[in-house]
Write an enzyme that holds these catalytic residues in place. Structure first.
Site, PDB file in Angstrom:
ATOM      1  N   THR A 419      -7.113 -28.241  -1.606  1.00  0.00           N
ATOM      2  CA  THR A 419      -7.471 -27.541  -2.928  1.00  0.00           C
ATOM      3  C   THR A 419      -6.114 -26.769  -3.431  1.00  0.00           C
ATOM      4  O   THR A 419      -5.423 -26.453  -2.702  1.00  0.00           O
ATOM      5  CB  THR A 419      -8.560 -26.607  -2.627  1.00  0.00           C
ATOM      6  N   THR A 437      -9.834 -29.840  -6.466  1.00  0.00           N
ATOM      7  CA  THR A 437      -9.922 -30.014  -5.099  1.00  0.00           C
ATOM      8  C   THR A 437     -10.207 -31.608  -4.690  1.00  0.00           C
ATOM      9  O   THR A 437     -10.928 -32.206  -5.548  1.00  0.00           O
ATOM     10  CB  THR A 437     -11.091 -29.093  -4.258  1.00  0.00           C
ATOM     11  N   GLU A 439     -11.379 -31.512  -1.438  1.00  0.00           N
ATOM     12  CA  GLU A 439     -12.133 -30.943  -0.532  1.00  0.00           C
ATOM     13  C   GLU A 439     -11.188 -30.877   0.739  1.00  0.00           C
ATOM     14  O   GLU A 439     -10.238 -29.784   0.751  1.00  0.00           O
ATOM     15  CB  GLU A 439     -13.660 -31.568  -0.098  1.00  0.00           C
ATOM     16  N   GLU A 456     -16.078 -34.342  -0.858  1.00  0.00           N
ATOM     17  CA  GLU A 456     -16.624 -33.359  -1.555  1.00  0.00           C
ATOM     18  C   GLU A 456     -18.174 -33.201  -0.671  1.00  0.00           C
ATOM     19  O   GLU A 456     -18.804 -32.319  -0.652  1.00  0.00           O
ATOM     20  CB  GLU A 456     -16.630 -33.558  -2.878  1.00  0.00           C
ATOM     21  N   ASP A 459     -19.497 -30.756   1.571  1.00  0.00           N
ATOM     22  CA  ASP A 459     -20.021 -29.320   1.087  1.00  0.00           C
ATOM     23  C   ASP A 459     -21.502 -29.266   1.101  1.00  0.00           C
ATOM     24  O   ASP A 459     -21.799 -27.987   1.008  1.00  0.00           O
ATOM     25  CB  ASP A 459     -19.212 -29.068  -0.160  1.00  0.00           C
ATOM     26  N   SER A 483     -20.111 -25.208  -3.701  1.00  0.00           N
ATOM     27  CA  SER A 483     -18.849 -24.919  -3.856  1.00  0.00           C
ATOM     28  C   SER A 483     -18.419 -23.475  -3.446  1.00  0.00           C
ATOM     29  O   SER A 483     -19.519 -22.833  -3.892  1.00  0.00           O
ATOM     30  CB  SER A 483     -17.983 -25.268  -5.135  1.00  0.00           C
ATOM     31  N   SER A 484     -17.163 -23.094  -3.241  1.00  0.00           N
ATOM     32  CA  SER A 484     -16.891 -21.750  -3.181  1.00  0.00           C
ATOM     33  C   SER A 484     -15.625 -21.492  -3.954  1.00  0.00           C
ATOM     34  O   SER A 484     -15.330 -20.334  -4.267  1.00  0.00           O
ATOM     35  CB  SER A 484     -16.271 -21.380  -1.759  1.00  0.00           C
ATOM     36  N   GLY A 504      -8.936 -22.436  -0.213  1.00  0.00           N
ATOM     37  CA  GLY A 504      -9.265 -21.704   0.851  1.00  0.00           C
ATOM     38  C   GLY A 504     -10.622 -21.775   1.476  1.00  0.00           C
ATOM     39  O   GLY A 504     -11.256 -20.924   2.255  1.00  0.00           O
ATOM     40  N   GLY A 505     -11.528 -22.658   0.985  1.00  0.00           N
ATOM     41  CA  GLY A 505     -12.797 -23.059   1.471  1.00  0.00           C
ATOM     42  C   GLY A 505     -13.770 -21.661   0.932  1.00  0.00           C
ATOM     43  O   GLY A 505     -13.313 -21.092   0.122  1.00  0.00           O
TER      44      GLY A 505
HETATM   45  N1  GLU Z   1     -14.676 -27.839  -1.236  1.00  0.00           N
HETATM   46  C1  GLU Z   1     -14.466 -26.579  -1.155  1.00  0.00           C
HETATM   47  C2  GLU Z   1     -15.229 -25.962  -2.144  1.00  0.00           C
HETATM   48  O1  GLU Z   1     -15.494 -26.369  -3.059  1.00  0.00           O
HETATM   49  C3  GLU Z   1     -12.909 -26.264  -1.406  1.00  0.00           C
HETATM   50  C4  GLU Z   1     -12.254 -26.345  -0.292  1.00  0.00           C
HETATM   51  C5  GLU Z   1     -10.881 -25.549  -0.084  1.00  0.00           C
HETATM   52  O2  GLU Z   1     -10.598 -24.649  -0.891  1.00  0.00           O
HETATM   53  O3  GLU Z   1     -10.086 -25.822   0.784  1.00  0.00           O
HETATM   54  O4  GLU Z   1     -15.794 -24.876  -2.082  1.00  0.00           O
END
Ligand code: GLU
Length: 597
Positions: A419, A437, A439, A456, A459, A483-484, A504-505
């Site tokens: 990302t 991203t 993902e 993706e 998620d 998503s985050s 960063g997930g």
């Molecule tokens: N796929 C994640 C999201 O949409 C983001 C992944 C990442 O930041 O490494 O929340």
């Protein structure tokens, strides 16, 4: 005085380089020294911006600025802005180059969220370019025959995890809405770099080497990243003629060239033909993909409005909840060295994540208490729970104004560096914050036409129900996975003061919230705020950034009752502070810069 107190204290005394350099040295040892060689071909201003980041000071400018994860991509955006283009124009150029030089993180095969502050109207809106589940998908997509969830990487690698990409349509939609430059010219830089070759960065080479076998599962991917069988090396020159050809088609025909015709057929063939783990994406999914404009979600924090991306992202709601709860506590007086400050931040985060896990998903499919979750009276009642002295012994979801509760299982995904975040302010005063991203690092590992396809769909929750109660974030045809990502624009009196976001997930939420607190409450400049050691609490352990002064708080936070984990924390924050001129910060954990004039 321990190291944390010393470093943070120094930071407060404006000796920012000590803190920023500390983080750079300890977190990304390859970055500080090798960057200069790896990016030897970049312009003088870009080199200066790189040096500024390395010595922990923000870059400064008057008219426009762009911050992103790779100097070549930033330079492409800077050229557009210098010629009078808007932030939307510049984003197209930045994204096109990122897809080439940082292919593991974002690109045409992925999705993105964009937050836009419009200088003329003073309004903030958002564009949702999130991937969608194929029409042929169902809630059991990631379950075996017995209904048990697949192992994470068994689901990720291959076609099954690939959602309908949204990024090309998002680029086009943003340009149609807010662009002024000629569309086709925005790809020139990326096409030239793809055809003539670009220098492989230490970060890309390192990640390819770490990936090893998994990245060689599919022939097209193996051939690109392991030419002649050996992993690409830092400093070597890499061309990507397939990517150049794809960009040429999009440049001349628009995003339709991607969503219909030959390119679409090749994407579908790669997904459905992925050996061992074929997916369900069809030409119909690509043809019917739409970007959705949605209202921004905003929360109040210390006379500021913190605005970002609502559902299907949990980003703005969760960042907004954390800051909204902290609004009743005087973090400025406590200071960044105080365990009490981190108790408040940590427990506000835990409470916010409990709500996130209960309520948040794609609101086009699942009813959600969007307004109730950031309503001031609700957040004030949640903030009262923080009044004690120790870590909360138990944390549960609250009851925002709405009672259609749904259970959401803990579907935490494994995080690898992926990302990317782009922050731009243009000379007209527009601001753009976009997190983009594919993902996981290298996405599904399936490649078509010179770019990687996302994973993706992982998620989504792998489980579809819990004790018979449906899970909000379960897979459904056409739905967007939760998503985050938290692209954010902070305003004061209606004008932008901070443009920020990170990869960063689900830790993105903590990275962004902490940087906003650091900037607003602790007076850190943008470079200090993005470089500061991380303290992240979601719903489990209190994560402290390994090798930085944050780790010195392990004992006091354990004594407060937290389970502490000292670990690597991979952010990639890029921020622009708007006020008396522009100041930019780039995360020393990545390779990016902030550049402006
Ligand atoms: N796929 C994640 C999201 O949409 C983001 C992944 C990442 O930041 O490494 O929340």
């Amino acid at each position: 005085m321990n190291r944390l107190l010393l470093s943070l204290g120094l930071a407060m005394l404006a000796a920012a380089p000590a803190l920023a350099q500390d983080a750079a040295d300890s977190v990304a040892p390859e970055a500080a020294t090798e960057d200069a060689e790896a990016f030897a071909s970049i312009s003088e201003p870009a080199r200066k911006a790189l040096e500024a980041r390395q010595s922990g000071v923000p870059t400064e400018a008057q008219d426009w600025m762009v911050a992103a994860a790779n100097p070549l991509a930033v330079e492409a955006g800077a050229r557009v802005l210098r010629e009078g283009g808007t932030a939307a124009d510049a984003m197209v150029a930045v994204q096109a180059v990122l897809g080439l030089v940082e292919p593991q993180s974002s690109g045409l095969g992925g999705g993105a969220f964009l937050v836009w502050y419009d200088a003329e109207s003073g309004e903030i809106t958002t564009l949702d370019g999130r991937e969608t589940a194929p029409l042929d998908a169902n809630p059991r997509l990631f379950q075996d025959e017995a209904g048990e969830p697949l192992k994470f990487f068994d689901a990720v690698v291959g076609g099954l995890s690939v959602g309908t990409p949204g990024t090309p349509r998002l680029m086009e939609a943003a340009h149609e809405r807010w662009g002024s430059a000629d569309w086709s010219g925005l790809f020139d830089e990326a096409i030239a770099l793809a055809e003539d070759g670009f220098t492989v960065s230490p970060r890309l080479a390192g990640l390819v080497a770490e990936e090893g076998e998994r990245l060689q599962t599919f022939p097209a991917t193996a051939a690109y990243f392991f030419p002649d069988g050996a992993a690409i090396e830092a400093g070597s020159r890499l061309t990507n003629p397939d990517y150049a050809a794809t960009l040429r088609s999009i440049a001349s025909e628009g995003a339709d060239a991607f969503y219909t015709g030959e390119i679409a057929l090749d994407i579908v063939a790669a997904v459905q033909g992925a050996e061992g783990n074929p997916g369900k994406l069809s030409t119909l999914d690509l043809m019917r993909y739409r970007v959705v404009e949605r209202p921004a979600v905003c929360a109040a924090f210390r006379a500021h409005e913190v605005c970002g991306m609502g559902p299907p992202s949990s980003g703005a709601l969760t960042v907004g909840q954390i800051l909204g709860m902290l609004d009743s506590y005087d973090l400025a007086a406590l200071g960044p060295e105080s365990p009490e400050a981190w108790r408040l931040i940590g427990d506000a985060s835990r409470l916010a994540f409990a709500d996130r896990d209960r309520y948040m998903a794609d609101s086009d499919f699942v009813p959600m208490p969007v307004k109730g979750l950031v309503a001031p009276d609700y957040l004030a009642s949640r903030a009262e729970l923080l009044a004690g002295d120790d870590a909360l012994p138990e944390v549960a979801a609250g009851n925002p104004a709405w009672d259609h509760a749904m259970l959401l299982a803990d579907d935490e995904s494994i995080e690898l560096p992926s990302t990317s975040h782009i922050s731009i302010v243009d000379a007209q005063g527009n601001a753009l914050s976009m997190t983009t991203t594919i993902e996981n690092g290298f996405g599904s590992r399936v490649m078509a036409r010179g770019f990687l396809l996302n994973n993706e769909l992982t998620d989504f929750s792998f489980r579809s129900q819990s004790d018979g109660v449906p899970i909000a974030n379960r897979v459904e045809p056409g739905k967007r996975p939760r998503s985050s990502m938290s692209p954010t624009i902070v305003t004061r009196d209606g004008a932008p003061v901070l443009v920020i976001g990170s990869p960063g997930g689900s830790r993105i939420i903590g990275y962004v919230a902490q940087a906003i607190v650091a900037h607003i409450d602790w007076g850190m400049d943008v470079q200090q705020a993005v470089a500061m050691p991380h303290f992240v609490n979601r719903f489990g352990t209190y994560d402290l950034e390994e090798g930085t002064p944050a780790a010195d708080l392990e004992t006091p936070l354990t004594e407060l009752g937290y389970e502490v984990s000292v670990r690597e924390l991979n952010s990639g924050l890029h921020a622009i502070a708007v006020g008396d001129g522009l100041k930019g910060g780039a995360d020393p954990r990545r390779e990016g810069i902030a550049l402006g004039e």
